[in-house]
Design a protein around this motif. Sequence first.
Motif, PDB file in Angstrom:
ATOM      1  N   THR A  37       0.842  -1.199   0.000  1.00 62.19           N
ATOM      2  CA  THR A  37       0.000   0.000   0.000  1.00 62.19           C
ATOM      3  C   THR A  37       0.879   1.252   0.000  1.00 62.19           C
ATOM      4  N   GLU A  39       0.585   3.562   2.137  1.00 63.33           N
ATOM      5  CA  GLU A  39       0.935   3.765   3.547  1.00 63.33           C
ATOM      6  C   GLU A  39       2.187   2.984   3.915  1.00 63.33           C
ATOM      7  N   ALA A  42       5.166   4.754   2.400  1.00 61.77           N
ATOM      8  CA  ALA A  42       5.470   5.967   3.174  1.00 61.77           C
ATOM      9  C   ALA A  42       6.176   5.604   4.476  1.00 61.77           C
ATOM     10  N   ASP A  43       5.677   4.588   5.166  1.00 59.28           N
ATOM     11  CA  ASP A  43       6.320   4.150   6.418  1.00 59.28           C
ATOM     12  C   ASP A  43       7.758   3.699   6.168  1.00 59.28           C
ATOM     13  N   SER A  48       5.335  10.778   5.977  1.00 57.89           N
ATOM     14  CA  SER A  48       3.895  10.637   6.198  1.00 57.89           C
ATOM     15  C   SER A  48       3.195  10.329   4.871  1.00 57.89           C
ATOM     16  N   ARG A  49       1.955   9.866   4.989  1.00 56.35           N
ATOM     17  CA  ARG A  49       1.138   9.600   3.796  1.00 56.35           C
ATOM     18  C   ARG A  49       0.932  10.895   3.018  1.00 56.35           C
ATOM     19  N   ARG A  50       0.758  11.961   3.736  1.00 55.33           N
ATOM     20  CA  ARG A  50       0.561  13.264   3.089  1.00 55.33           C
ATOM     21  C   ARG A  50       1.816  13.695   2.321  1.00 55.33           C
TER      22      ARG A  50
END
Length: 193
Positions: A37, A39, A42-43, A48-50
């Motif tokens: 994903t 997410e 990003a992790d 961040s997801r943003r």
Amino acid sequence: MDTTTLGLRERKKAETRQAVHEAALRLVVEHGFDGVTVEAIADAANISRRTFSNYFAGKEDALLYGEEERFRRLVALVQEQPPGHSAWQAMRATILDLYEEVGTPDREWAIRTRLAKKHPALLARQLANHAALERELAQAIADRRAPARPRVMAAAFLGALRLATFQWIEEEEARSLLEVGEEILDEVARPFT
């Protein structure tokens, strides 16, 4: 704002894009395209997801970032070729220049190509990138001597490069991509030289 600050910001953005791209590729290799994903990417990139969304529209874009950078460089190198080169000569010389700059394609190149062949969403994004590259390449050779329309030549050239990449992978990288590419470009070049 001084140019030093602007240069630092641009380098930081480029580093973040590269980190996200590498995280996306690593996760997709480990878990499969469908098992990753935005997410998770990003992790893995420690953002961040943003922040991810500030750089990429989706995981397809993050995965194809390295390819897009090579495309930008290819067009720039075509534009830098001597004015006396025909359109085909300029594109052909660019392959050698890019190969000298980047070196032998890494495993990432083969992985991305295999992934795109398997996943429709990734293939669709890659085809959109290729269409944009074709337009940019046609613009870059538009003023050069050419026996065909620039768009036709750009499409033939890029088609030959795609075919070379697929053949290189099918041969399980027995020969260098440069060797396979030059063989196919020689065949395709006959009507343009």
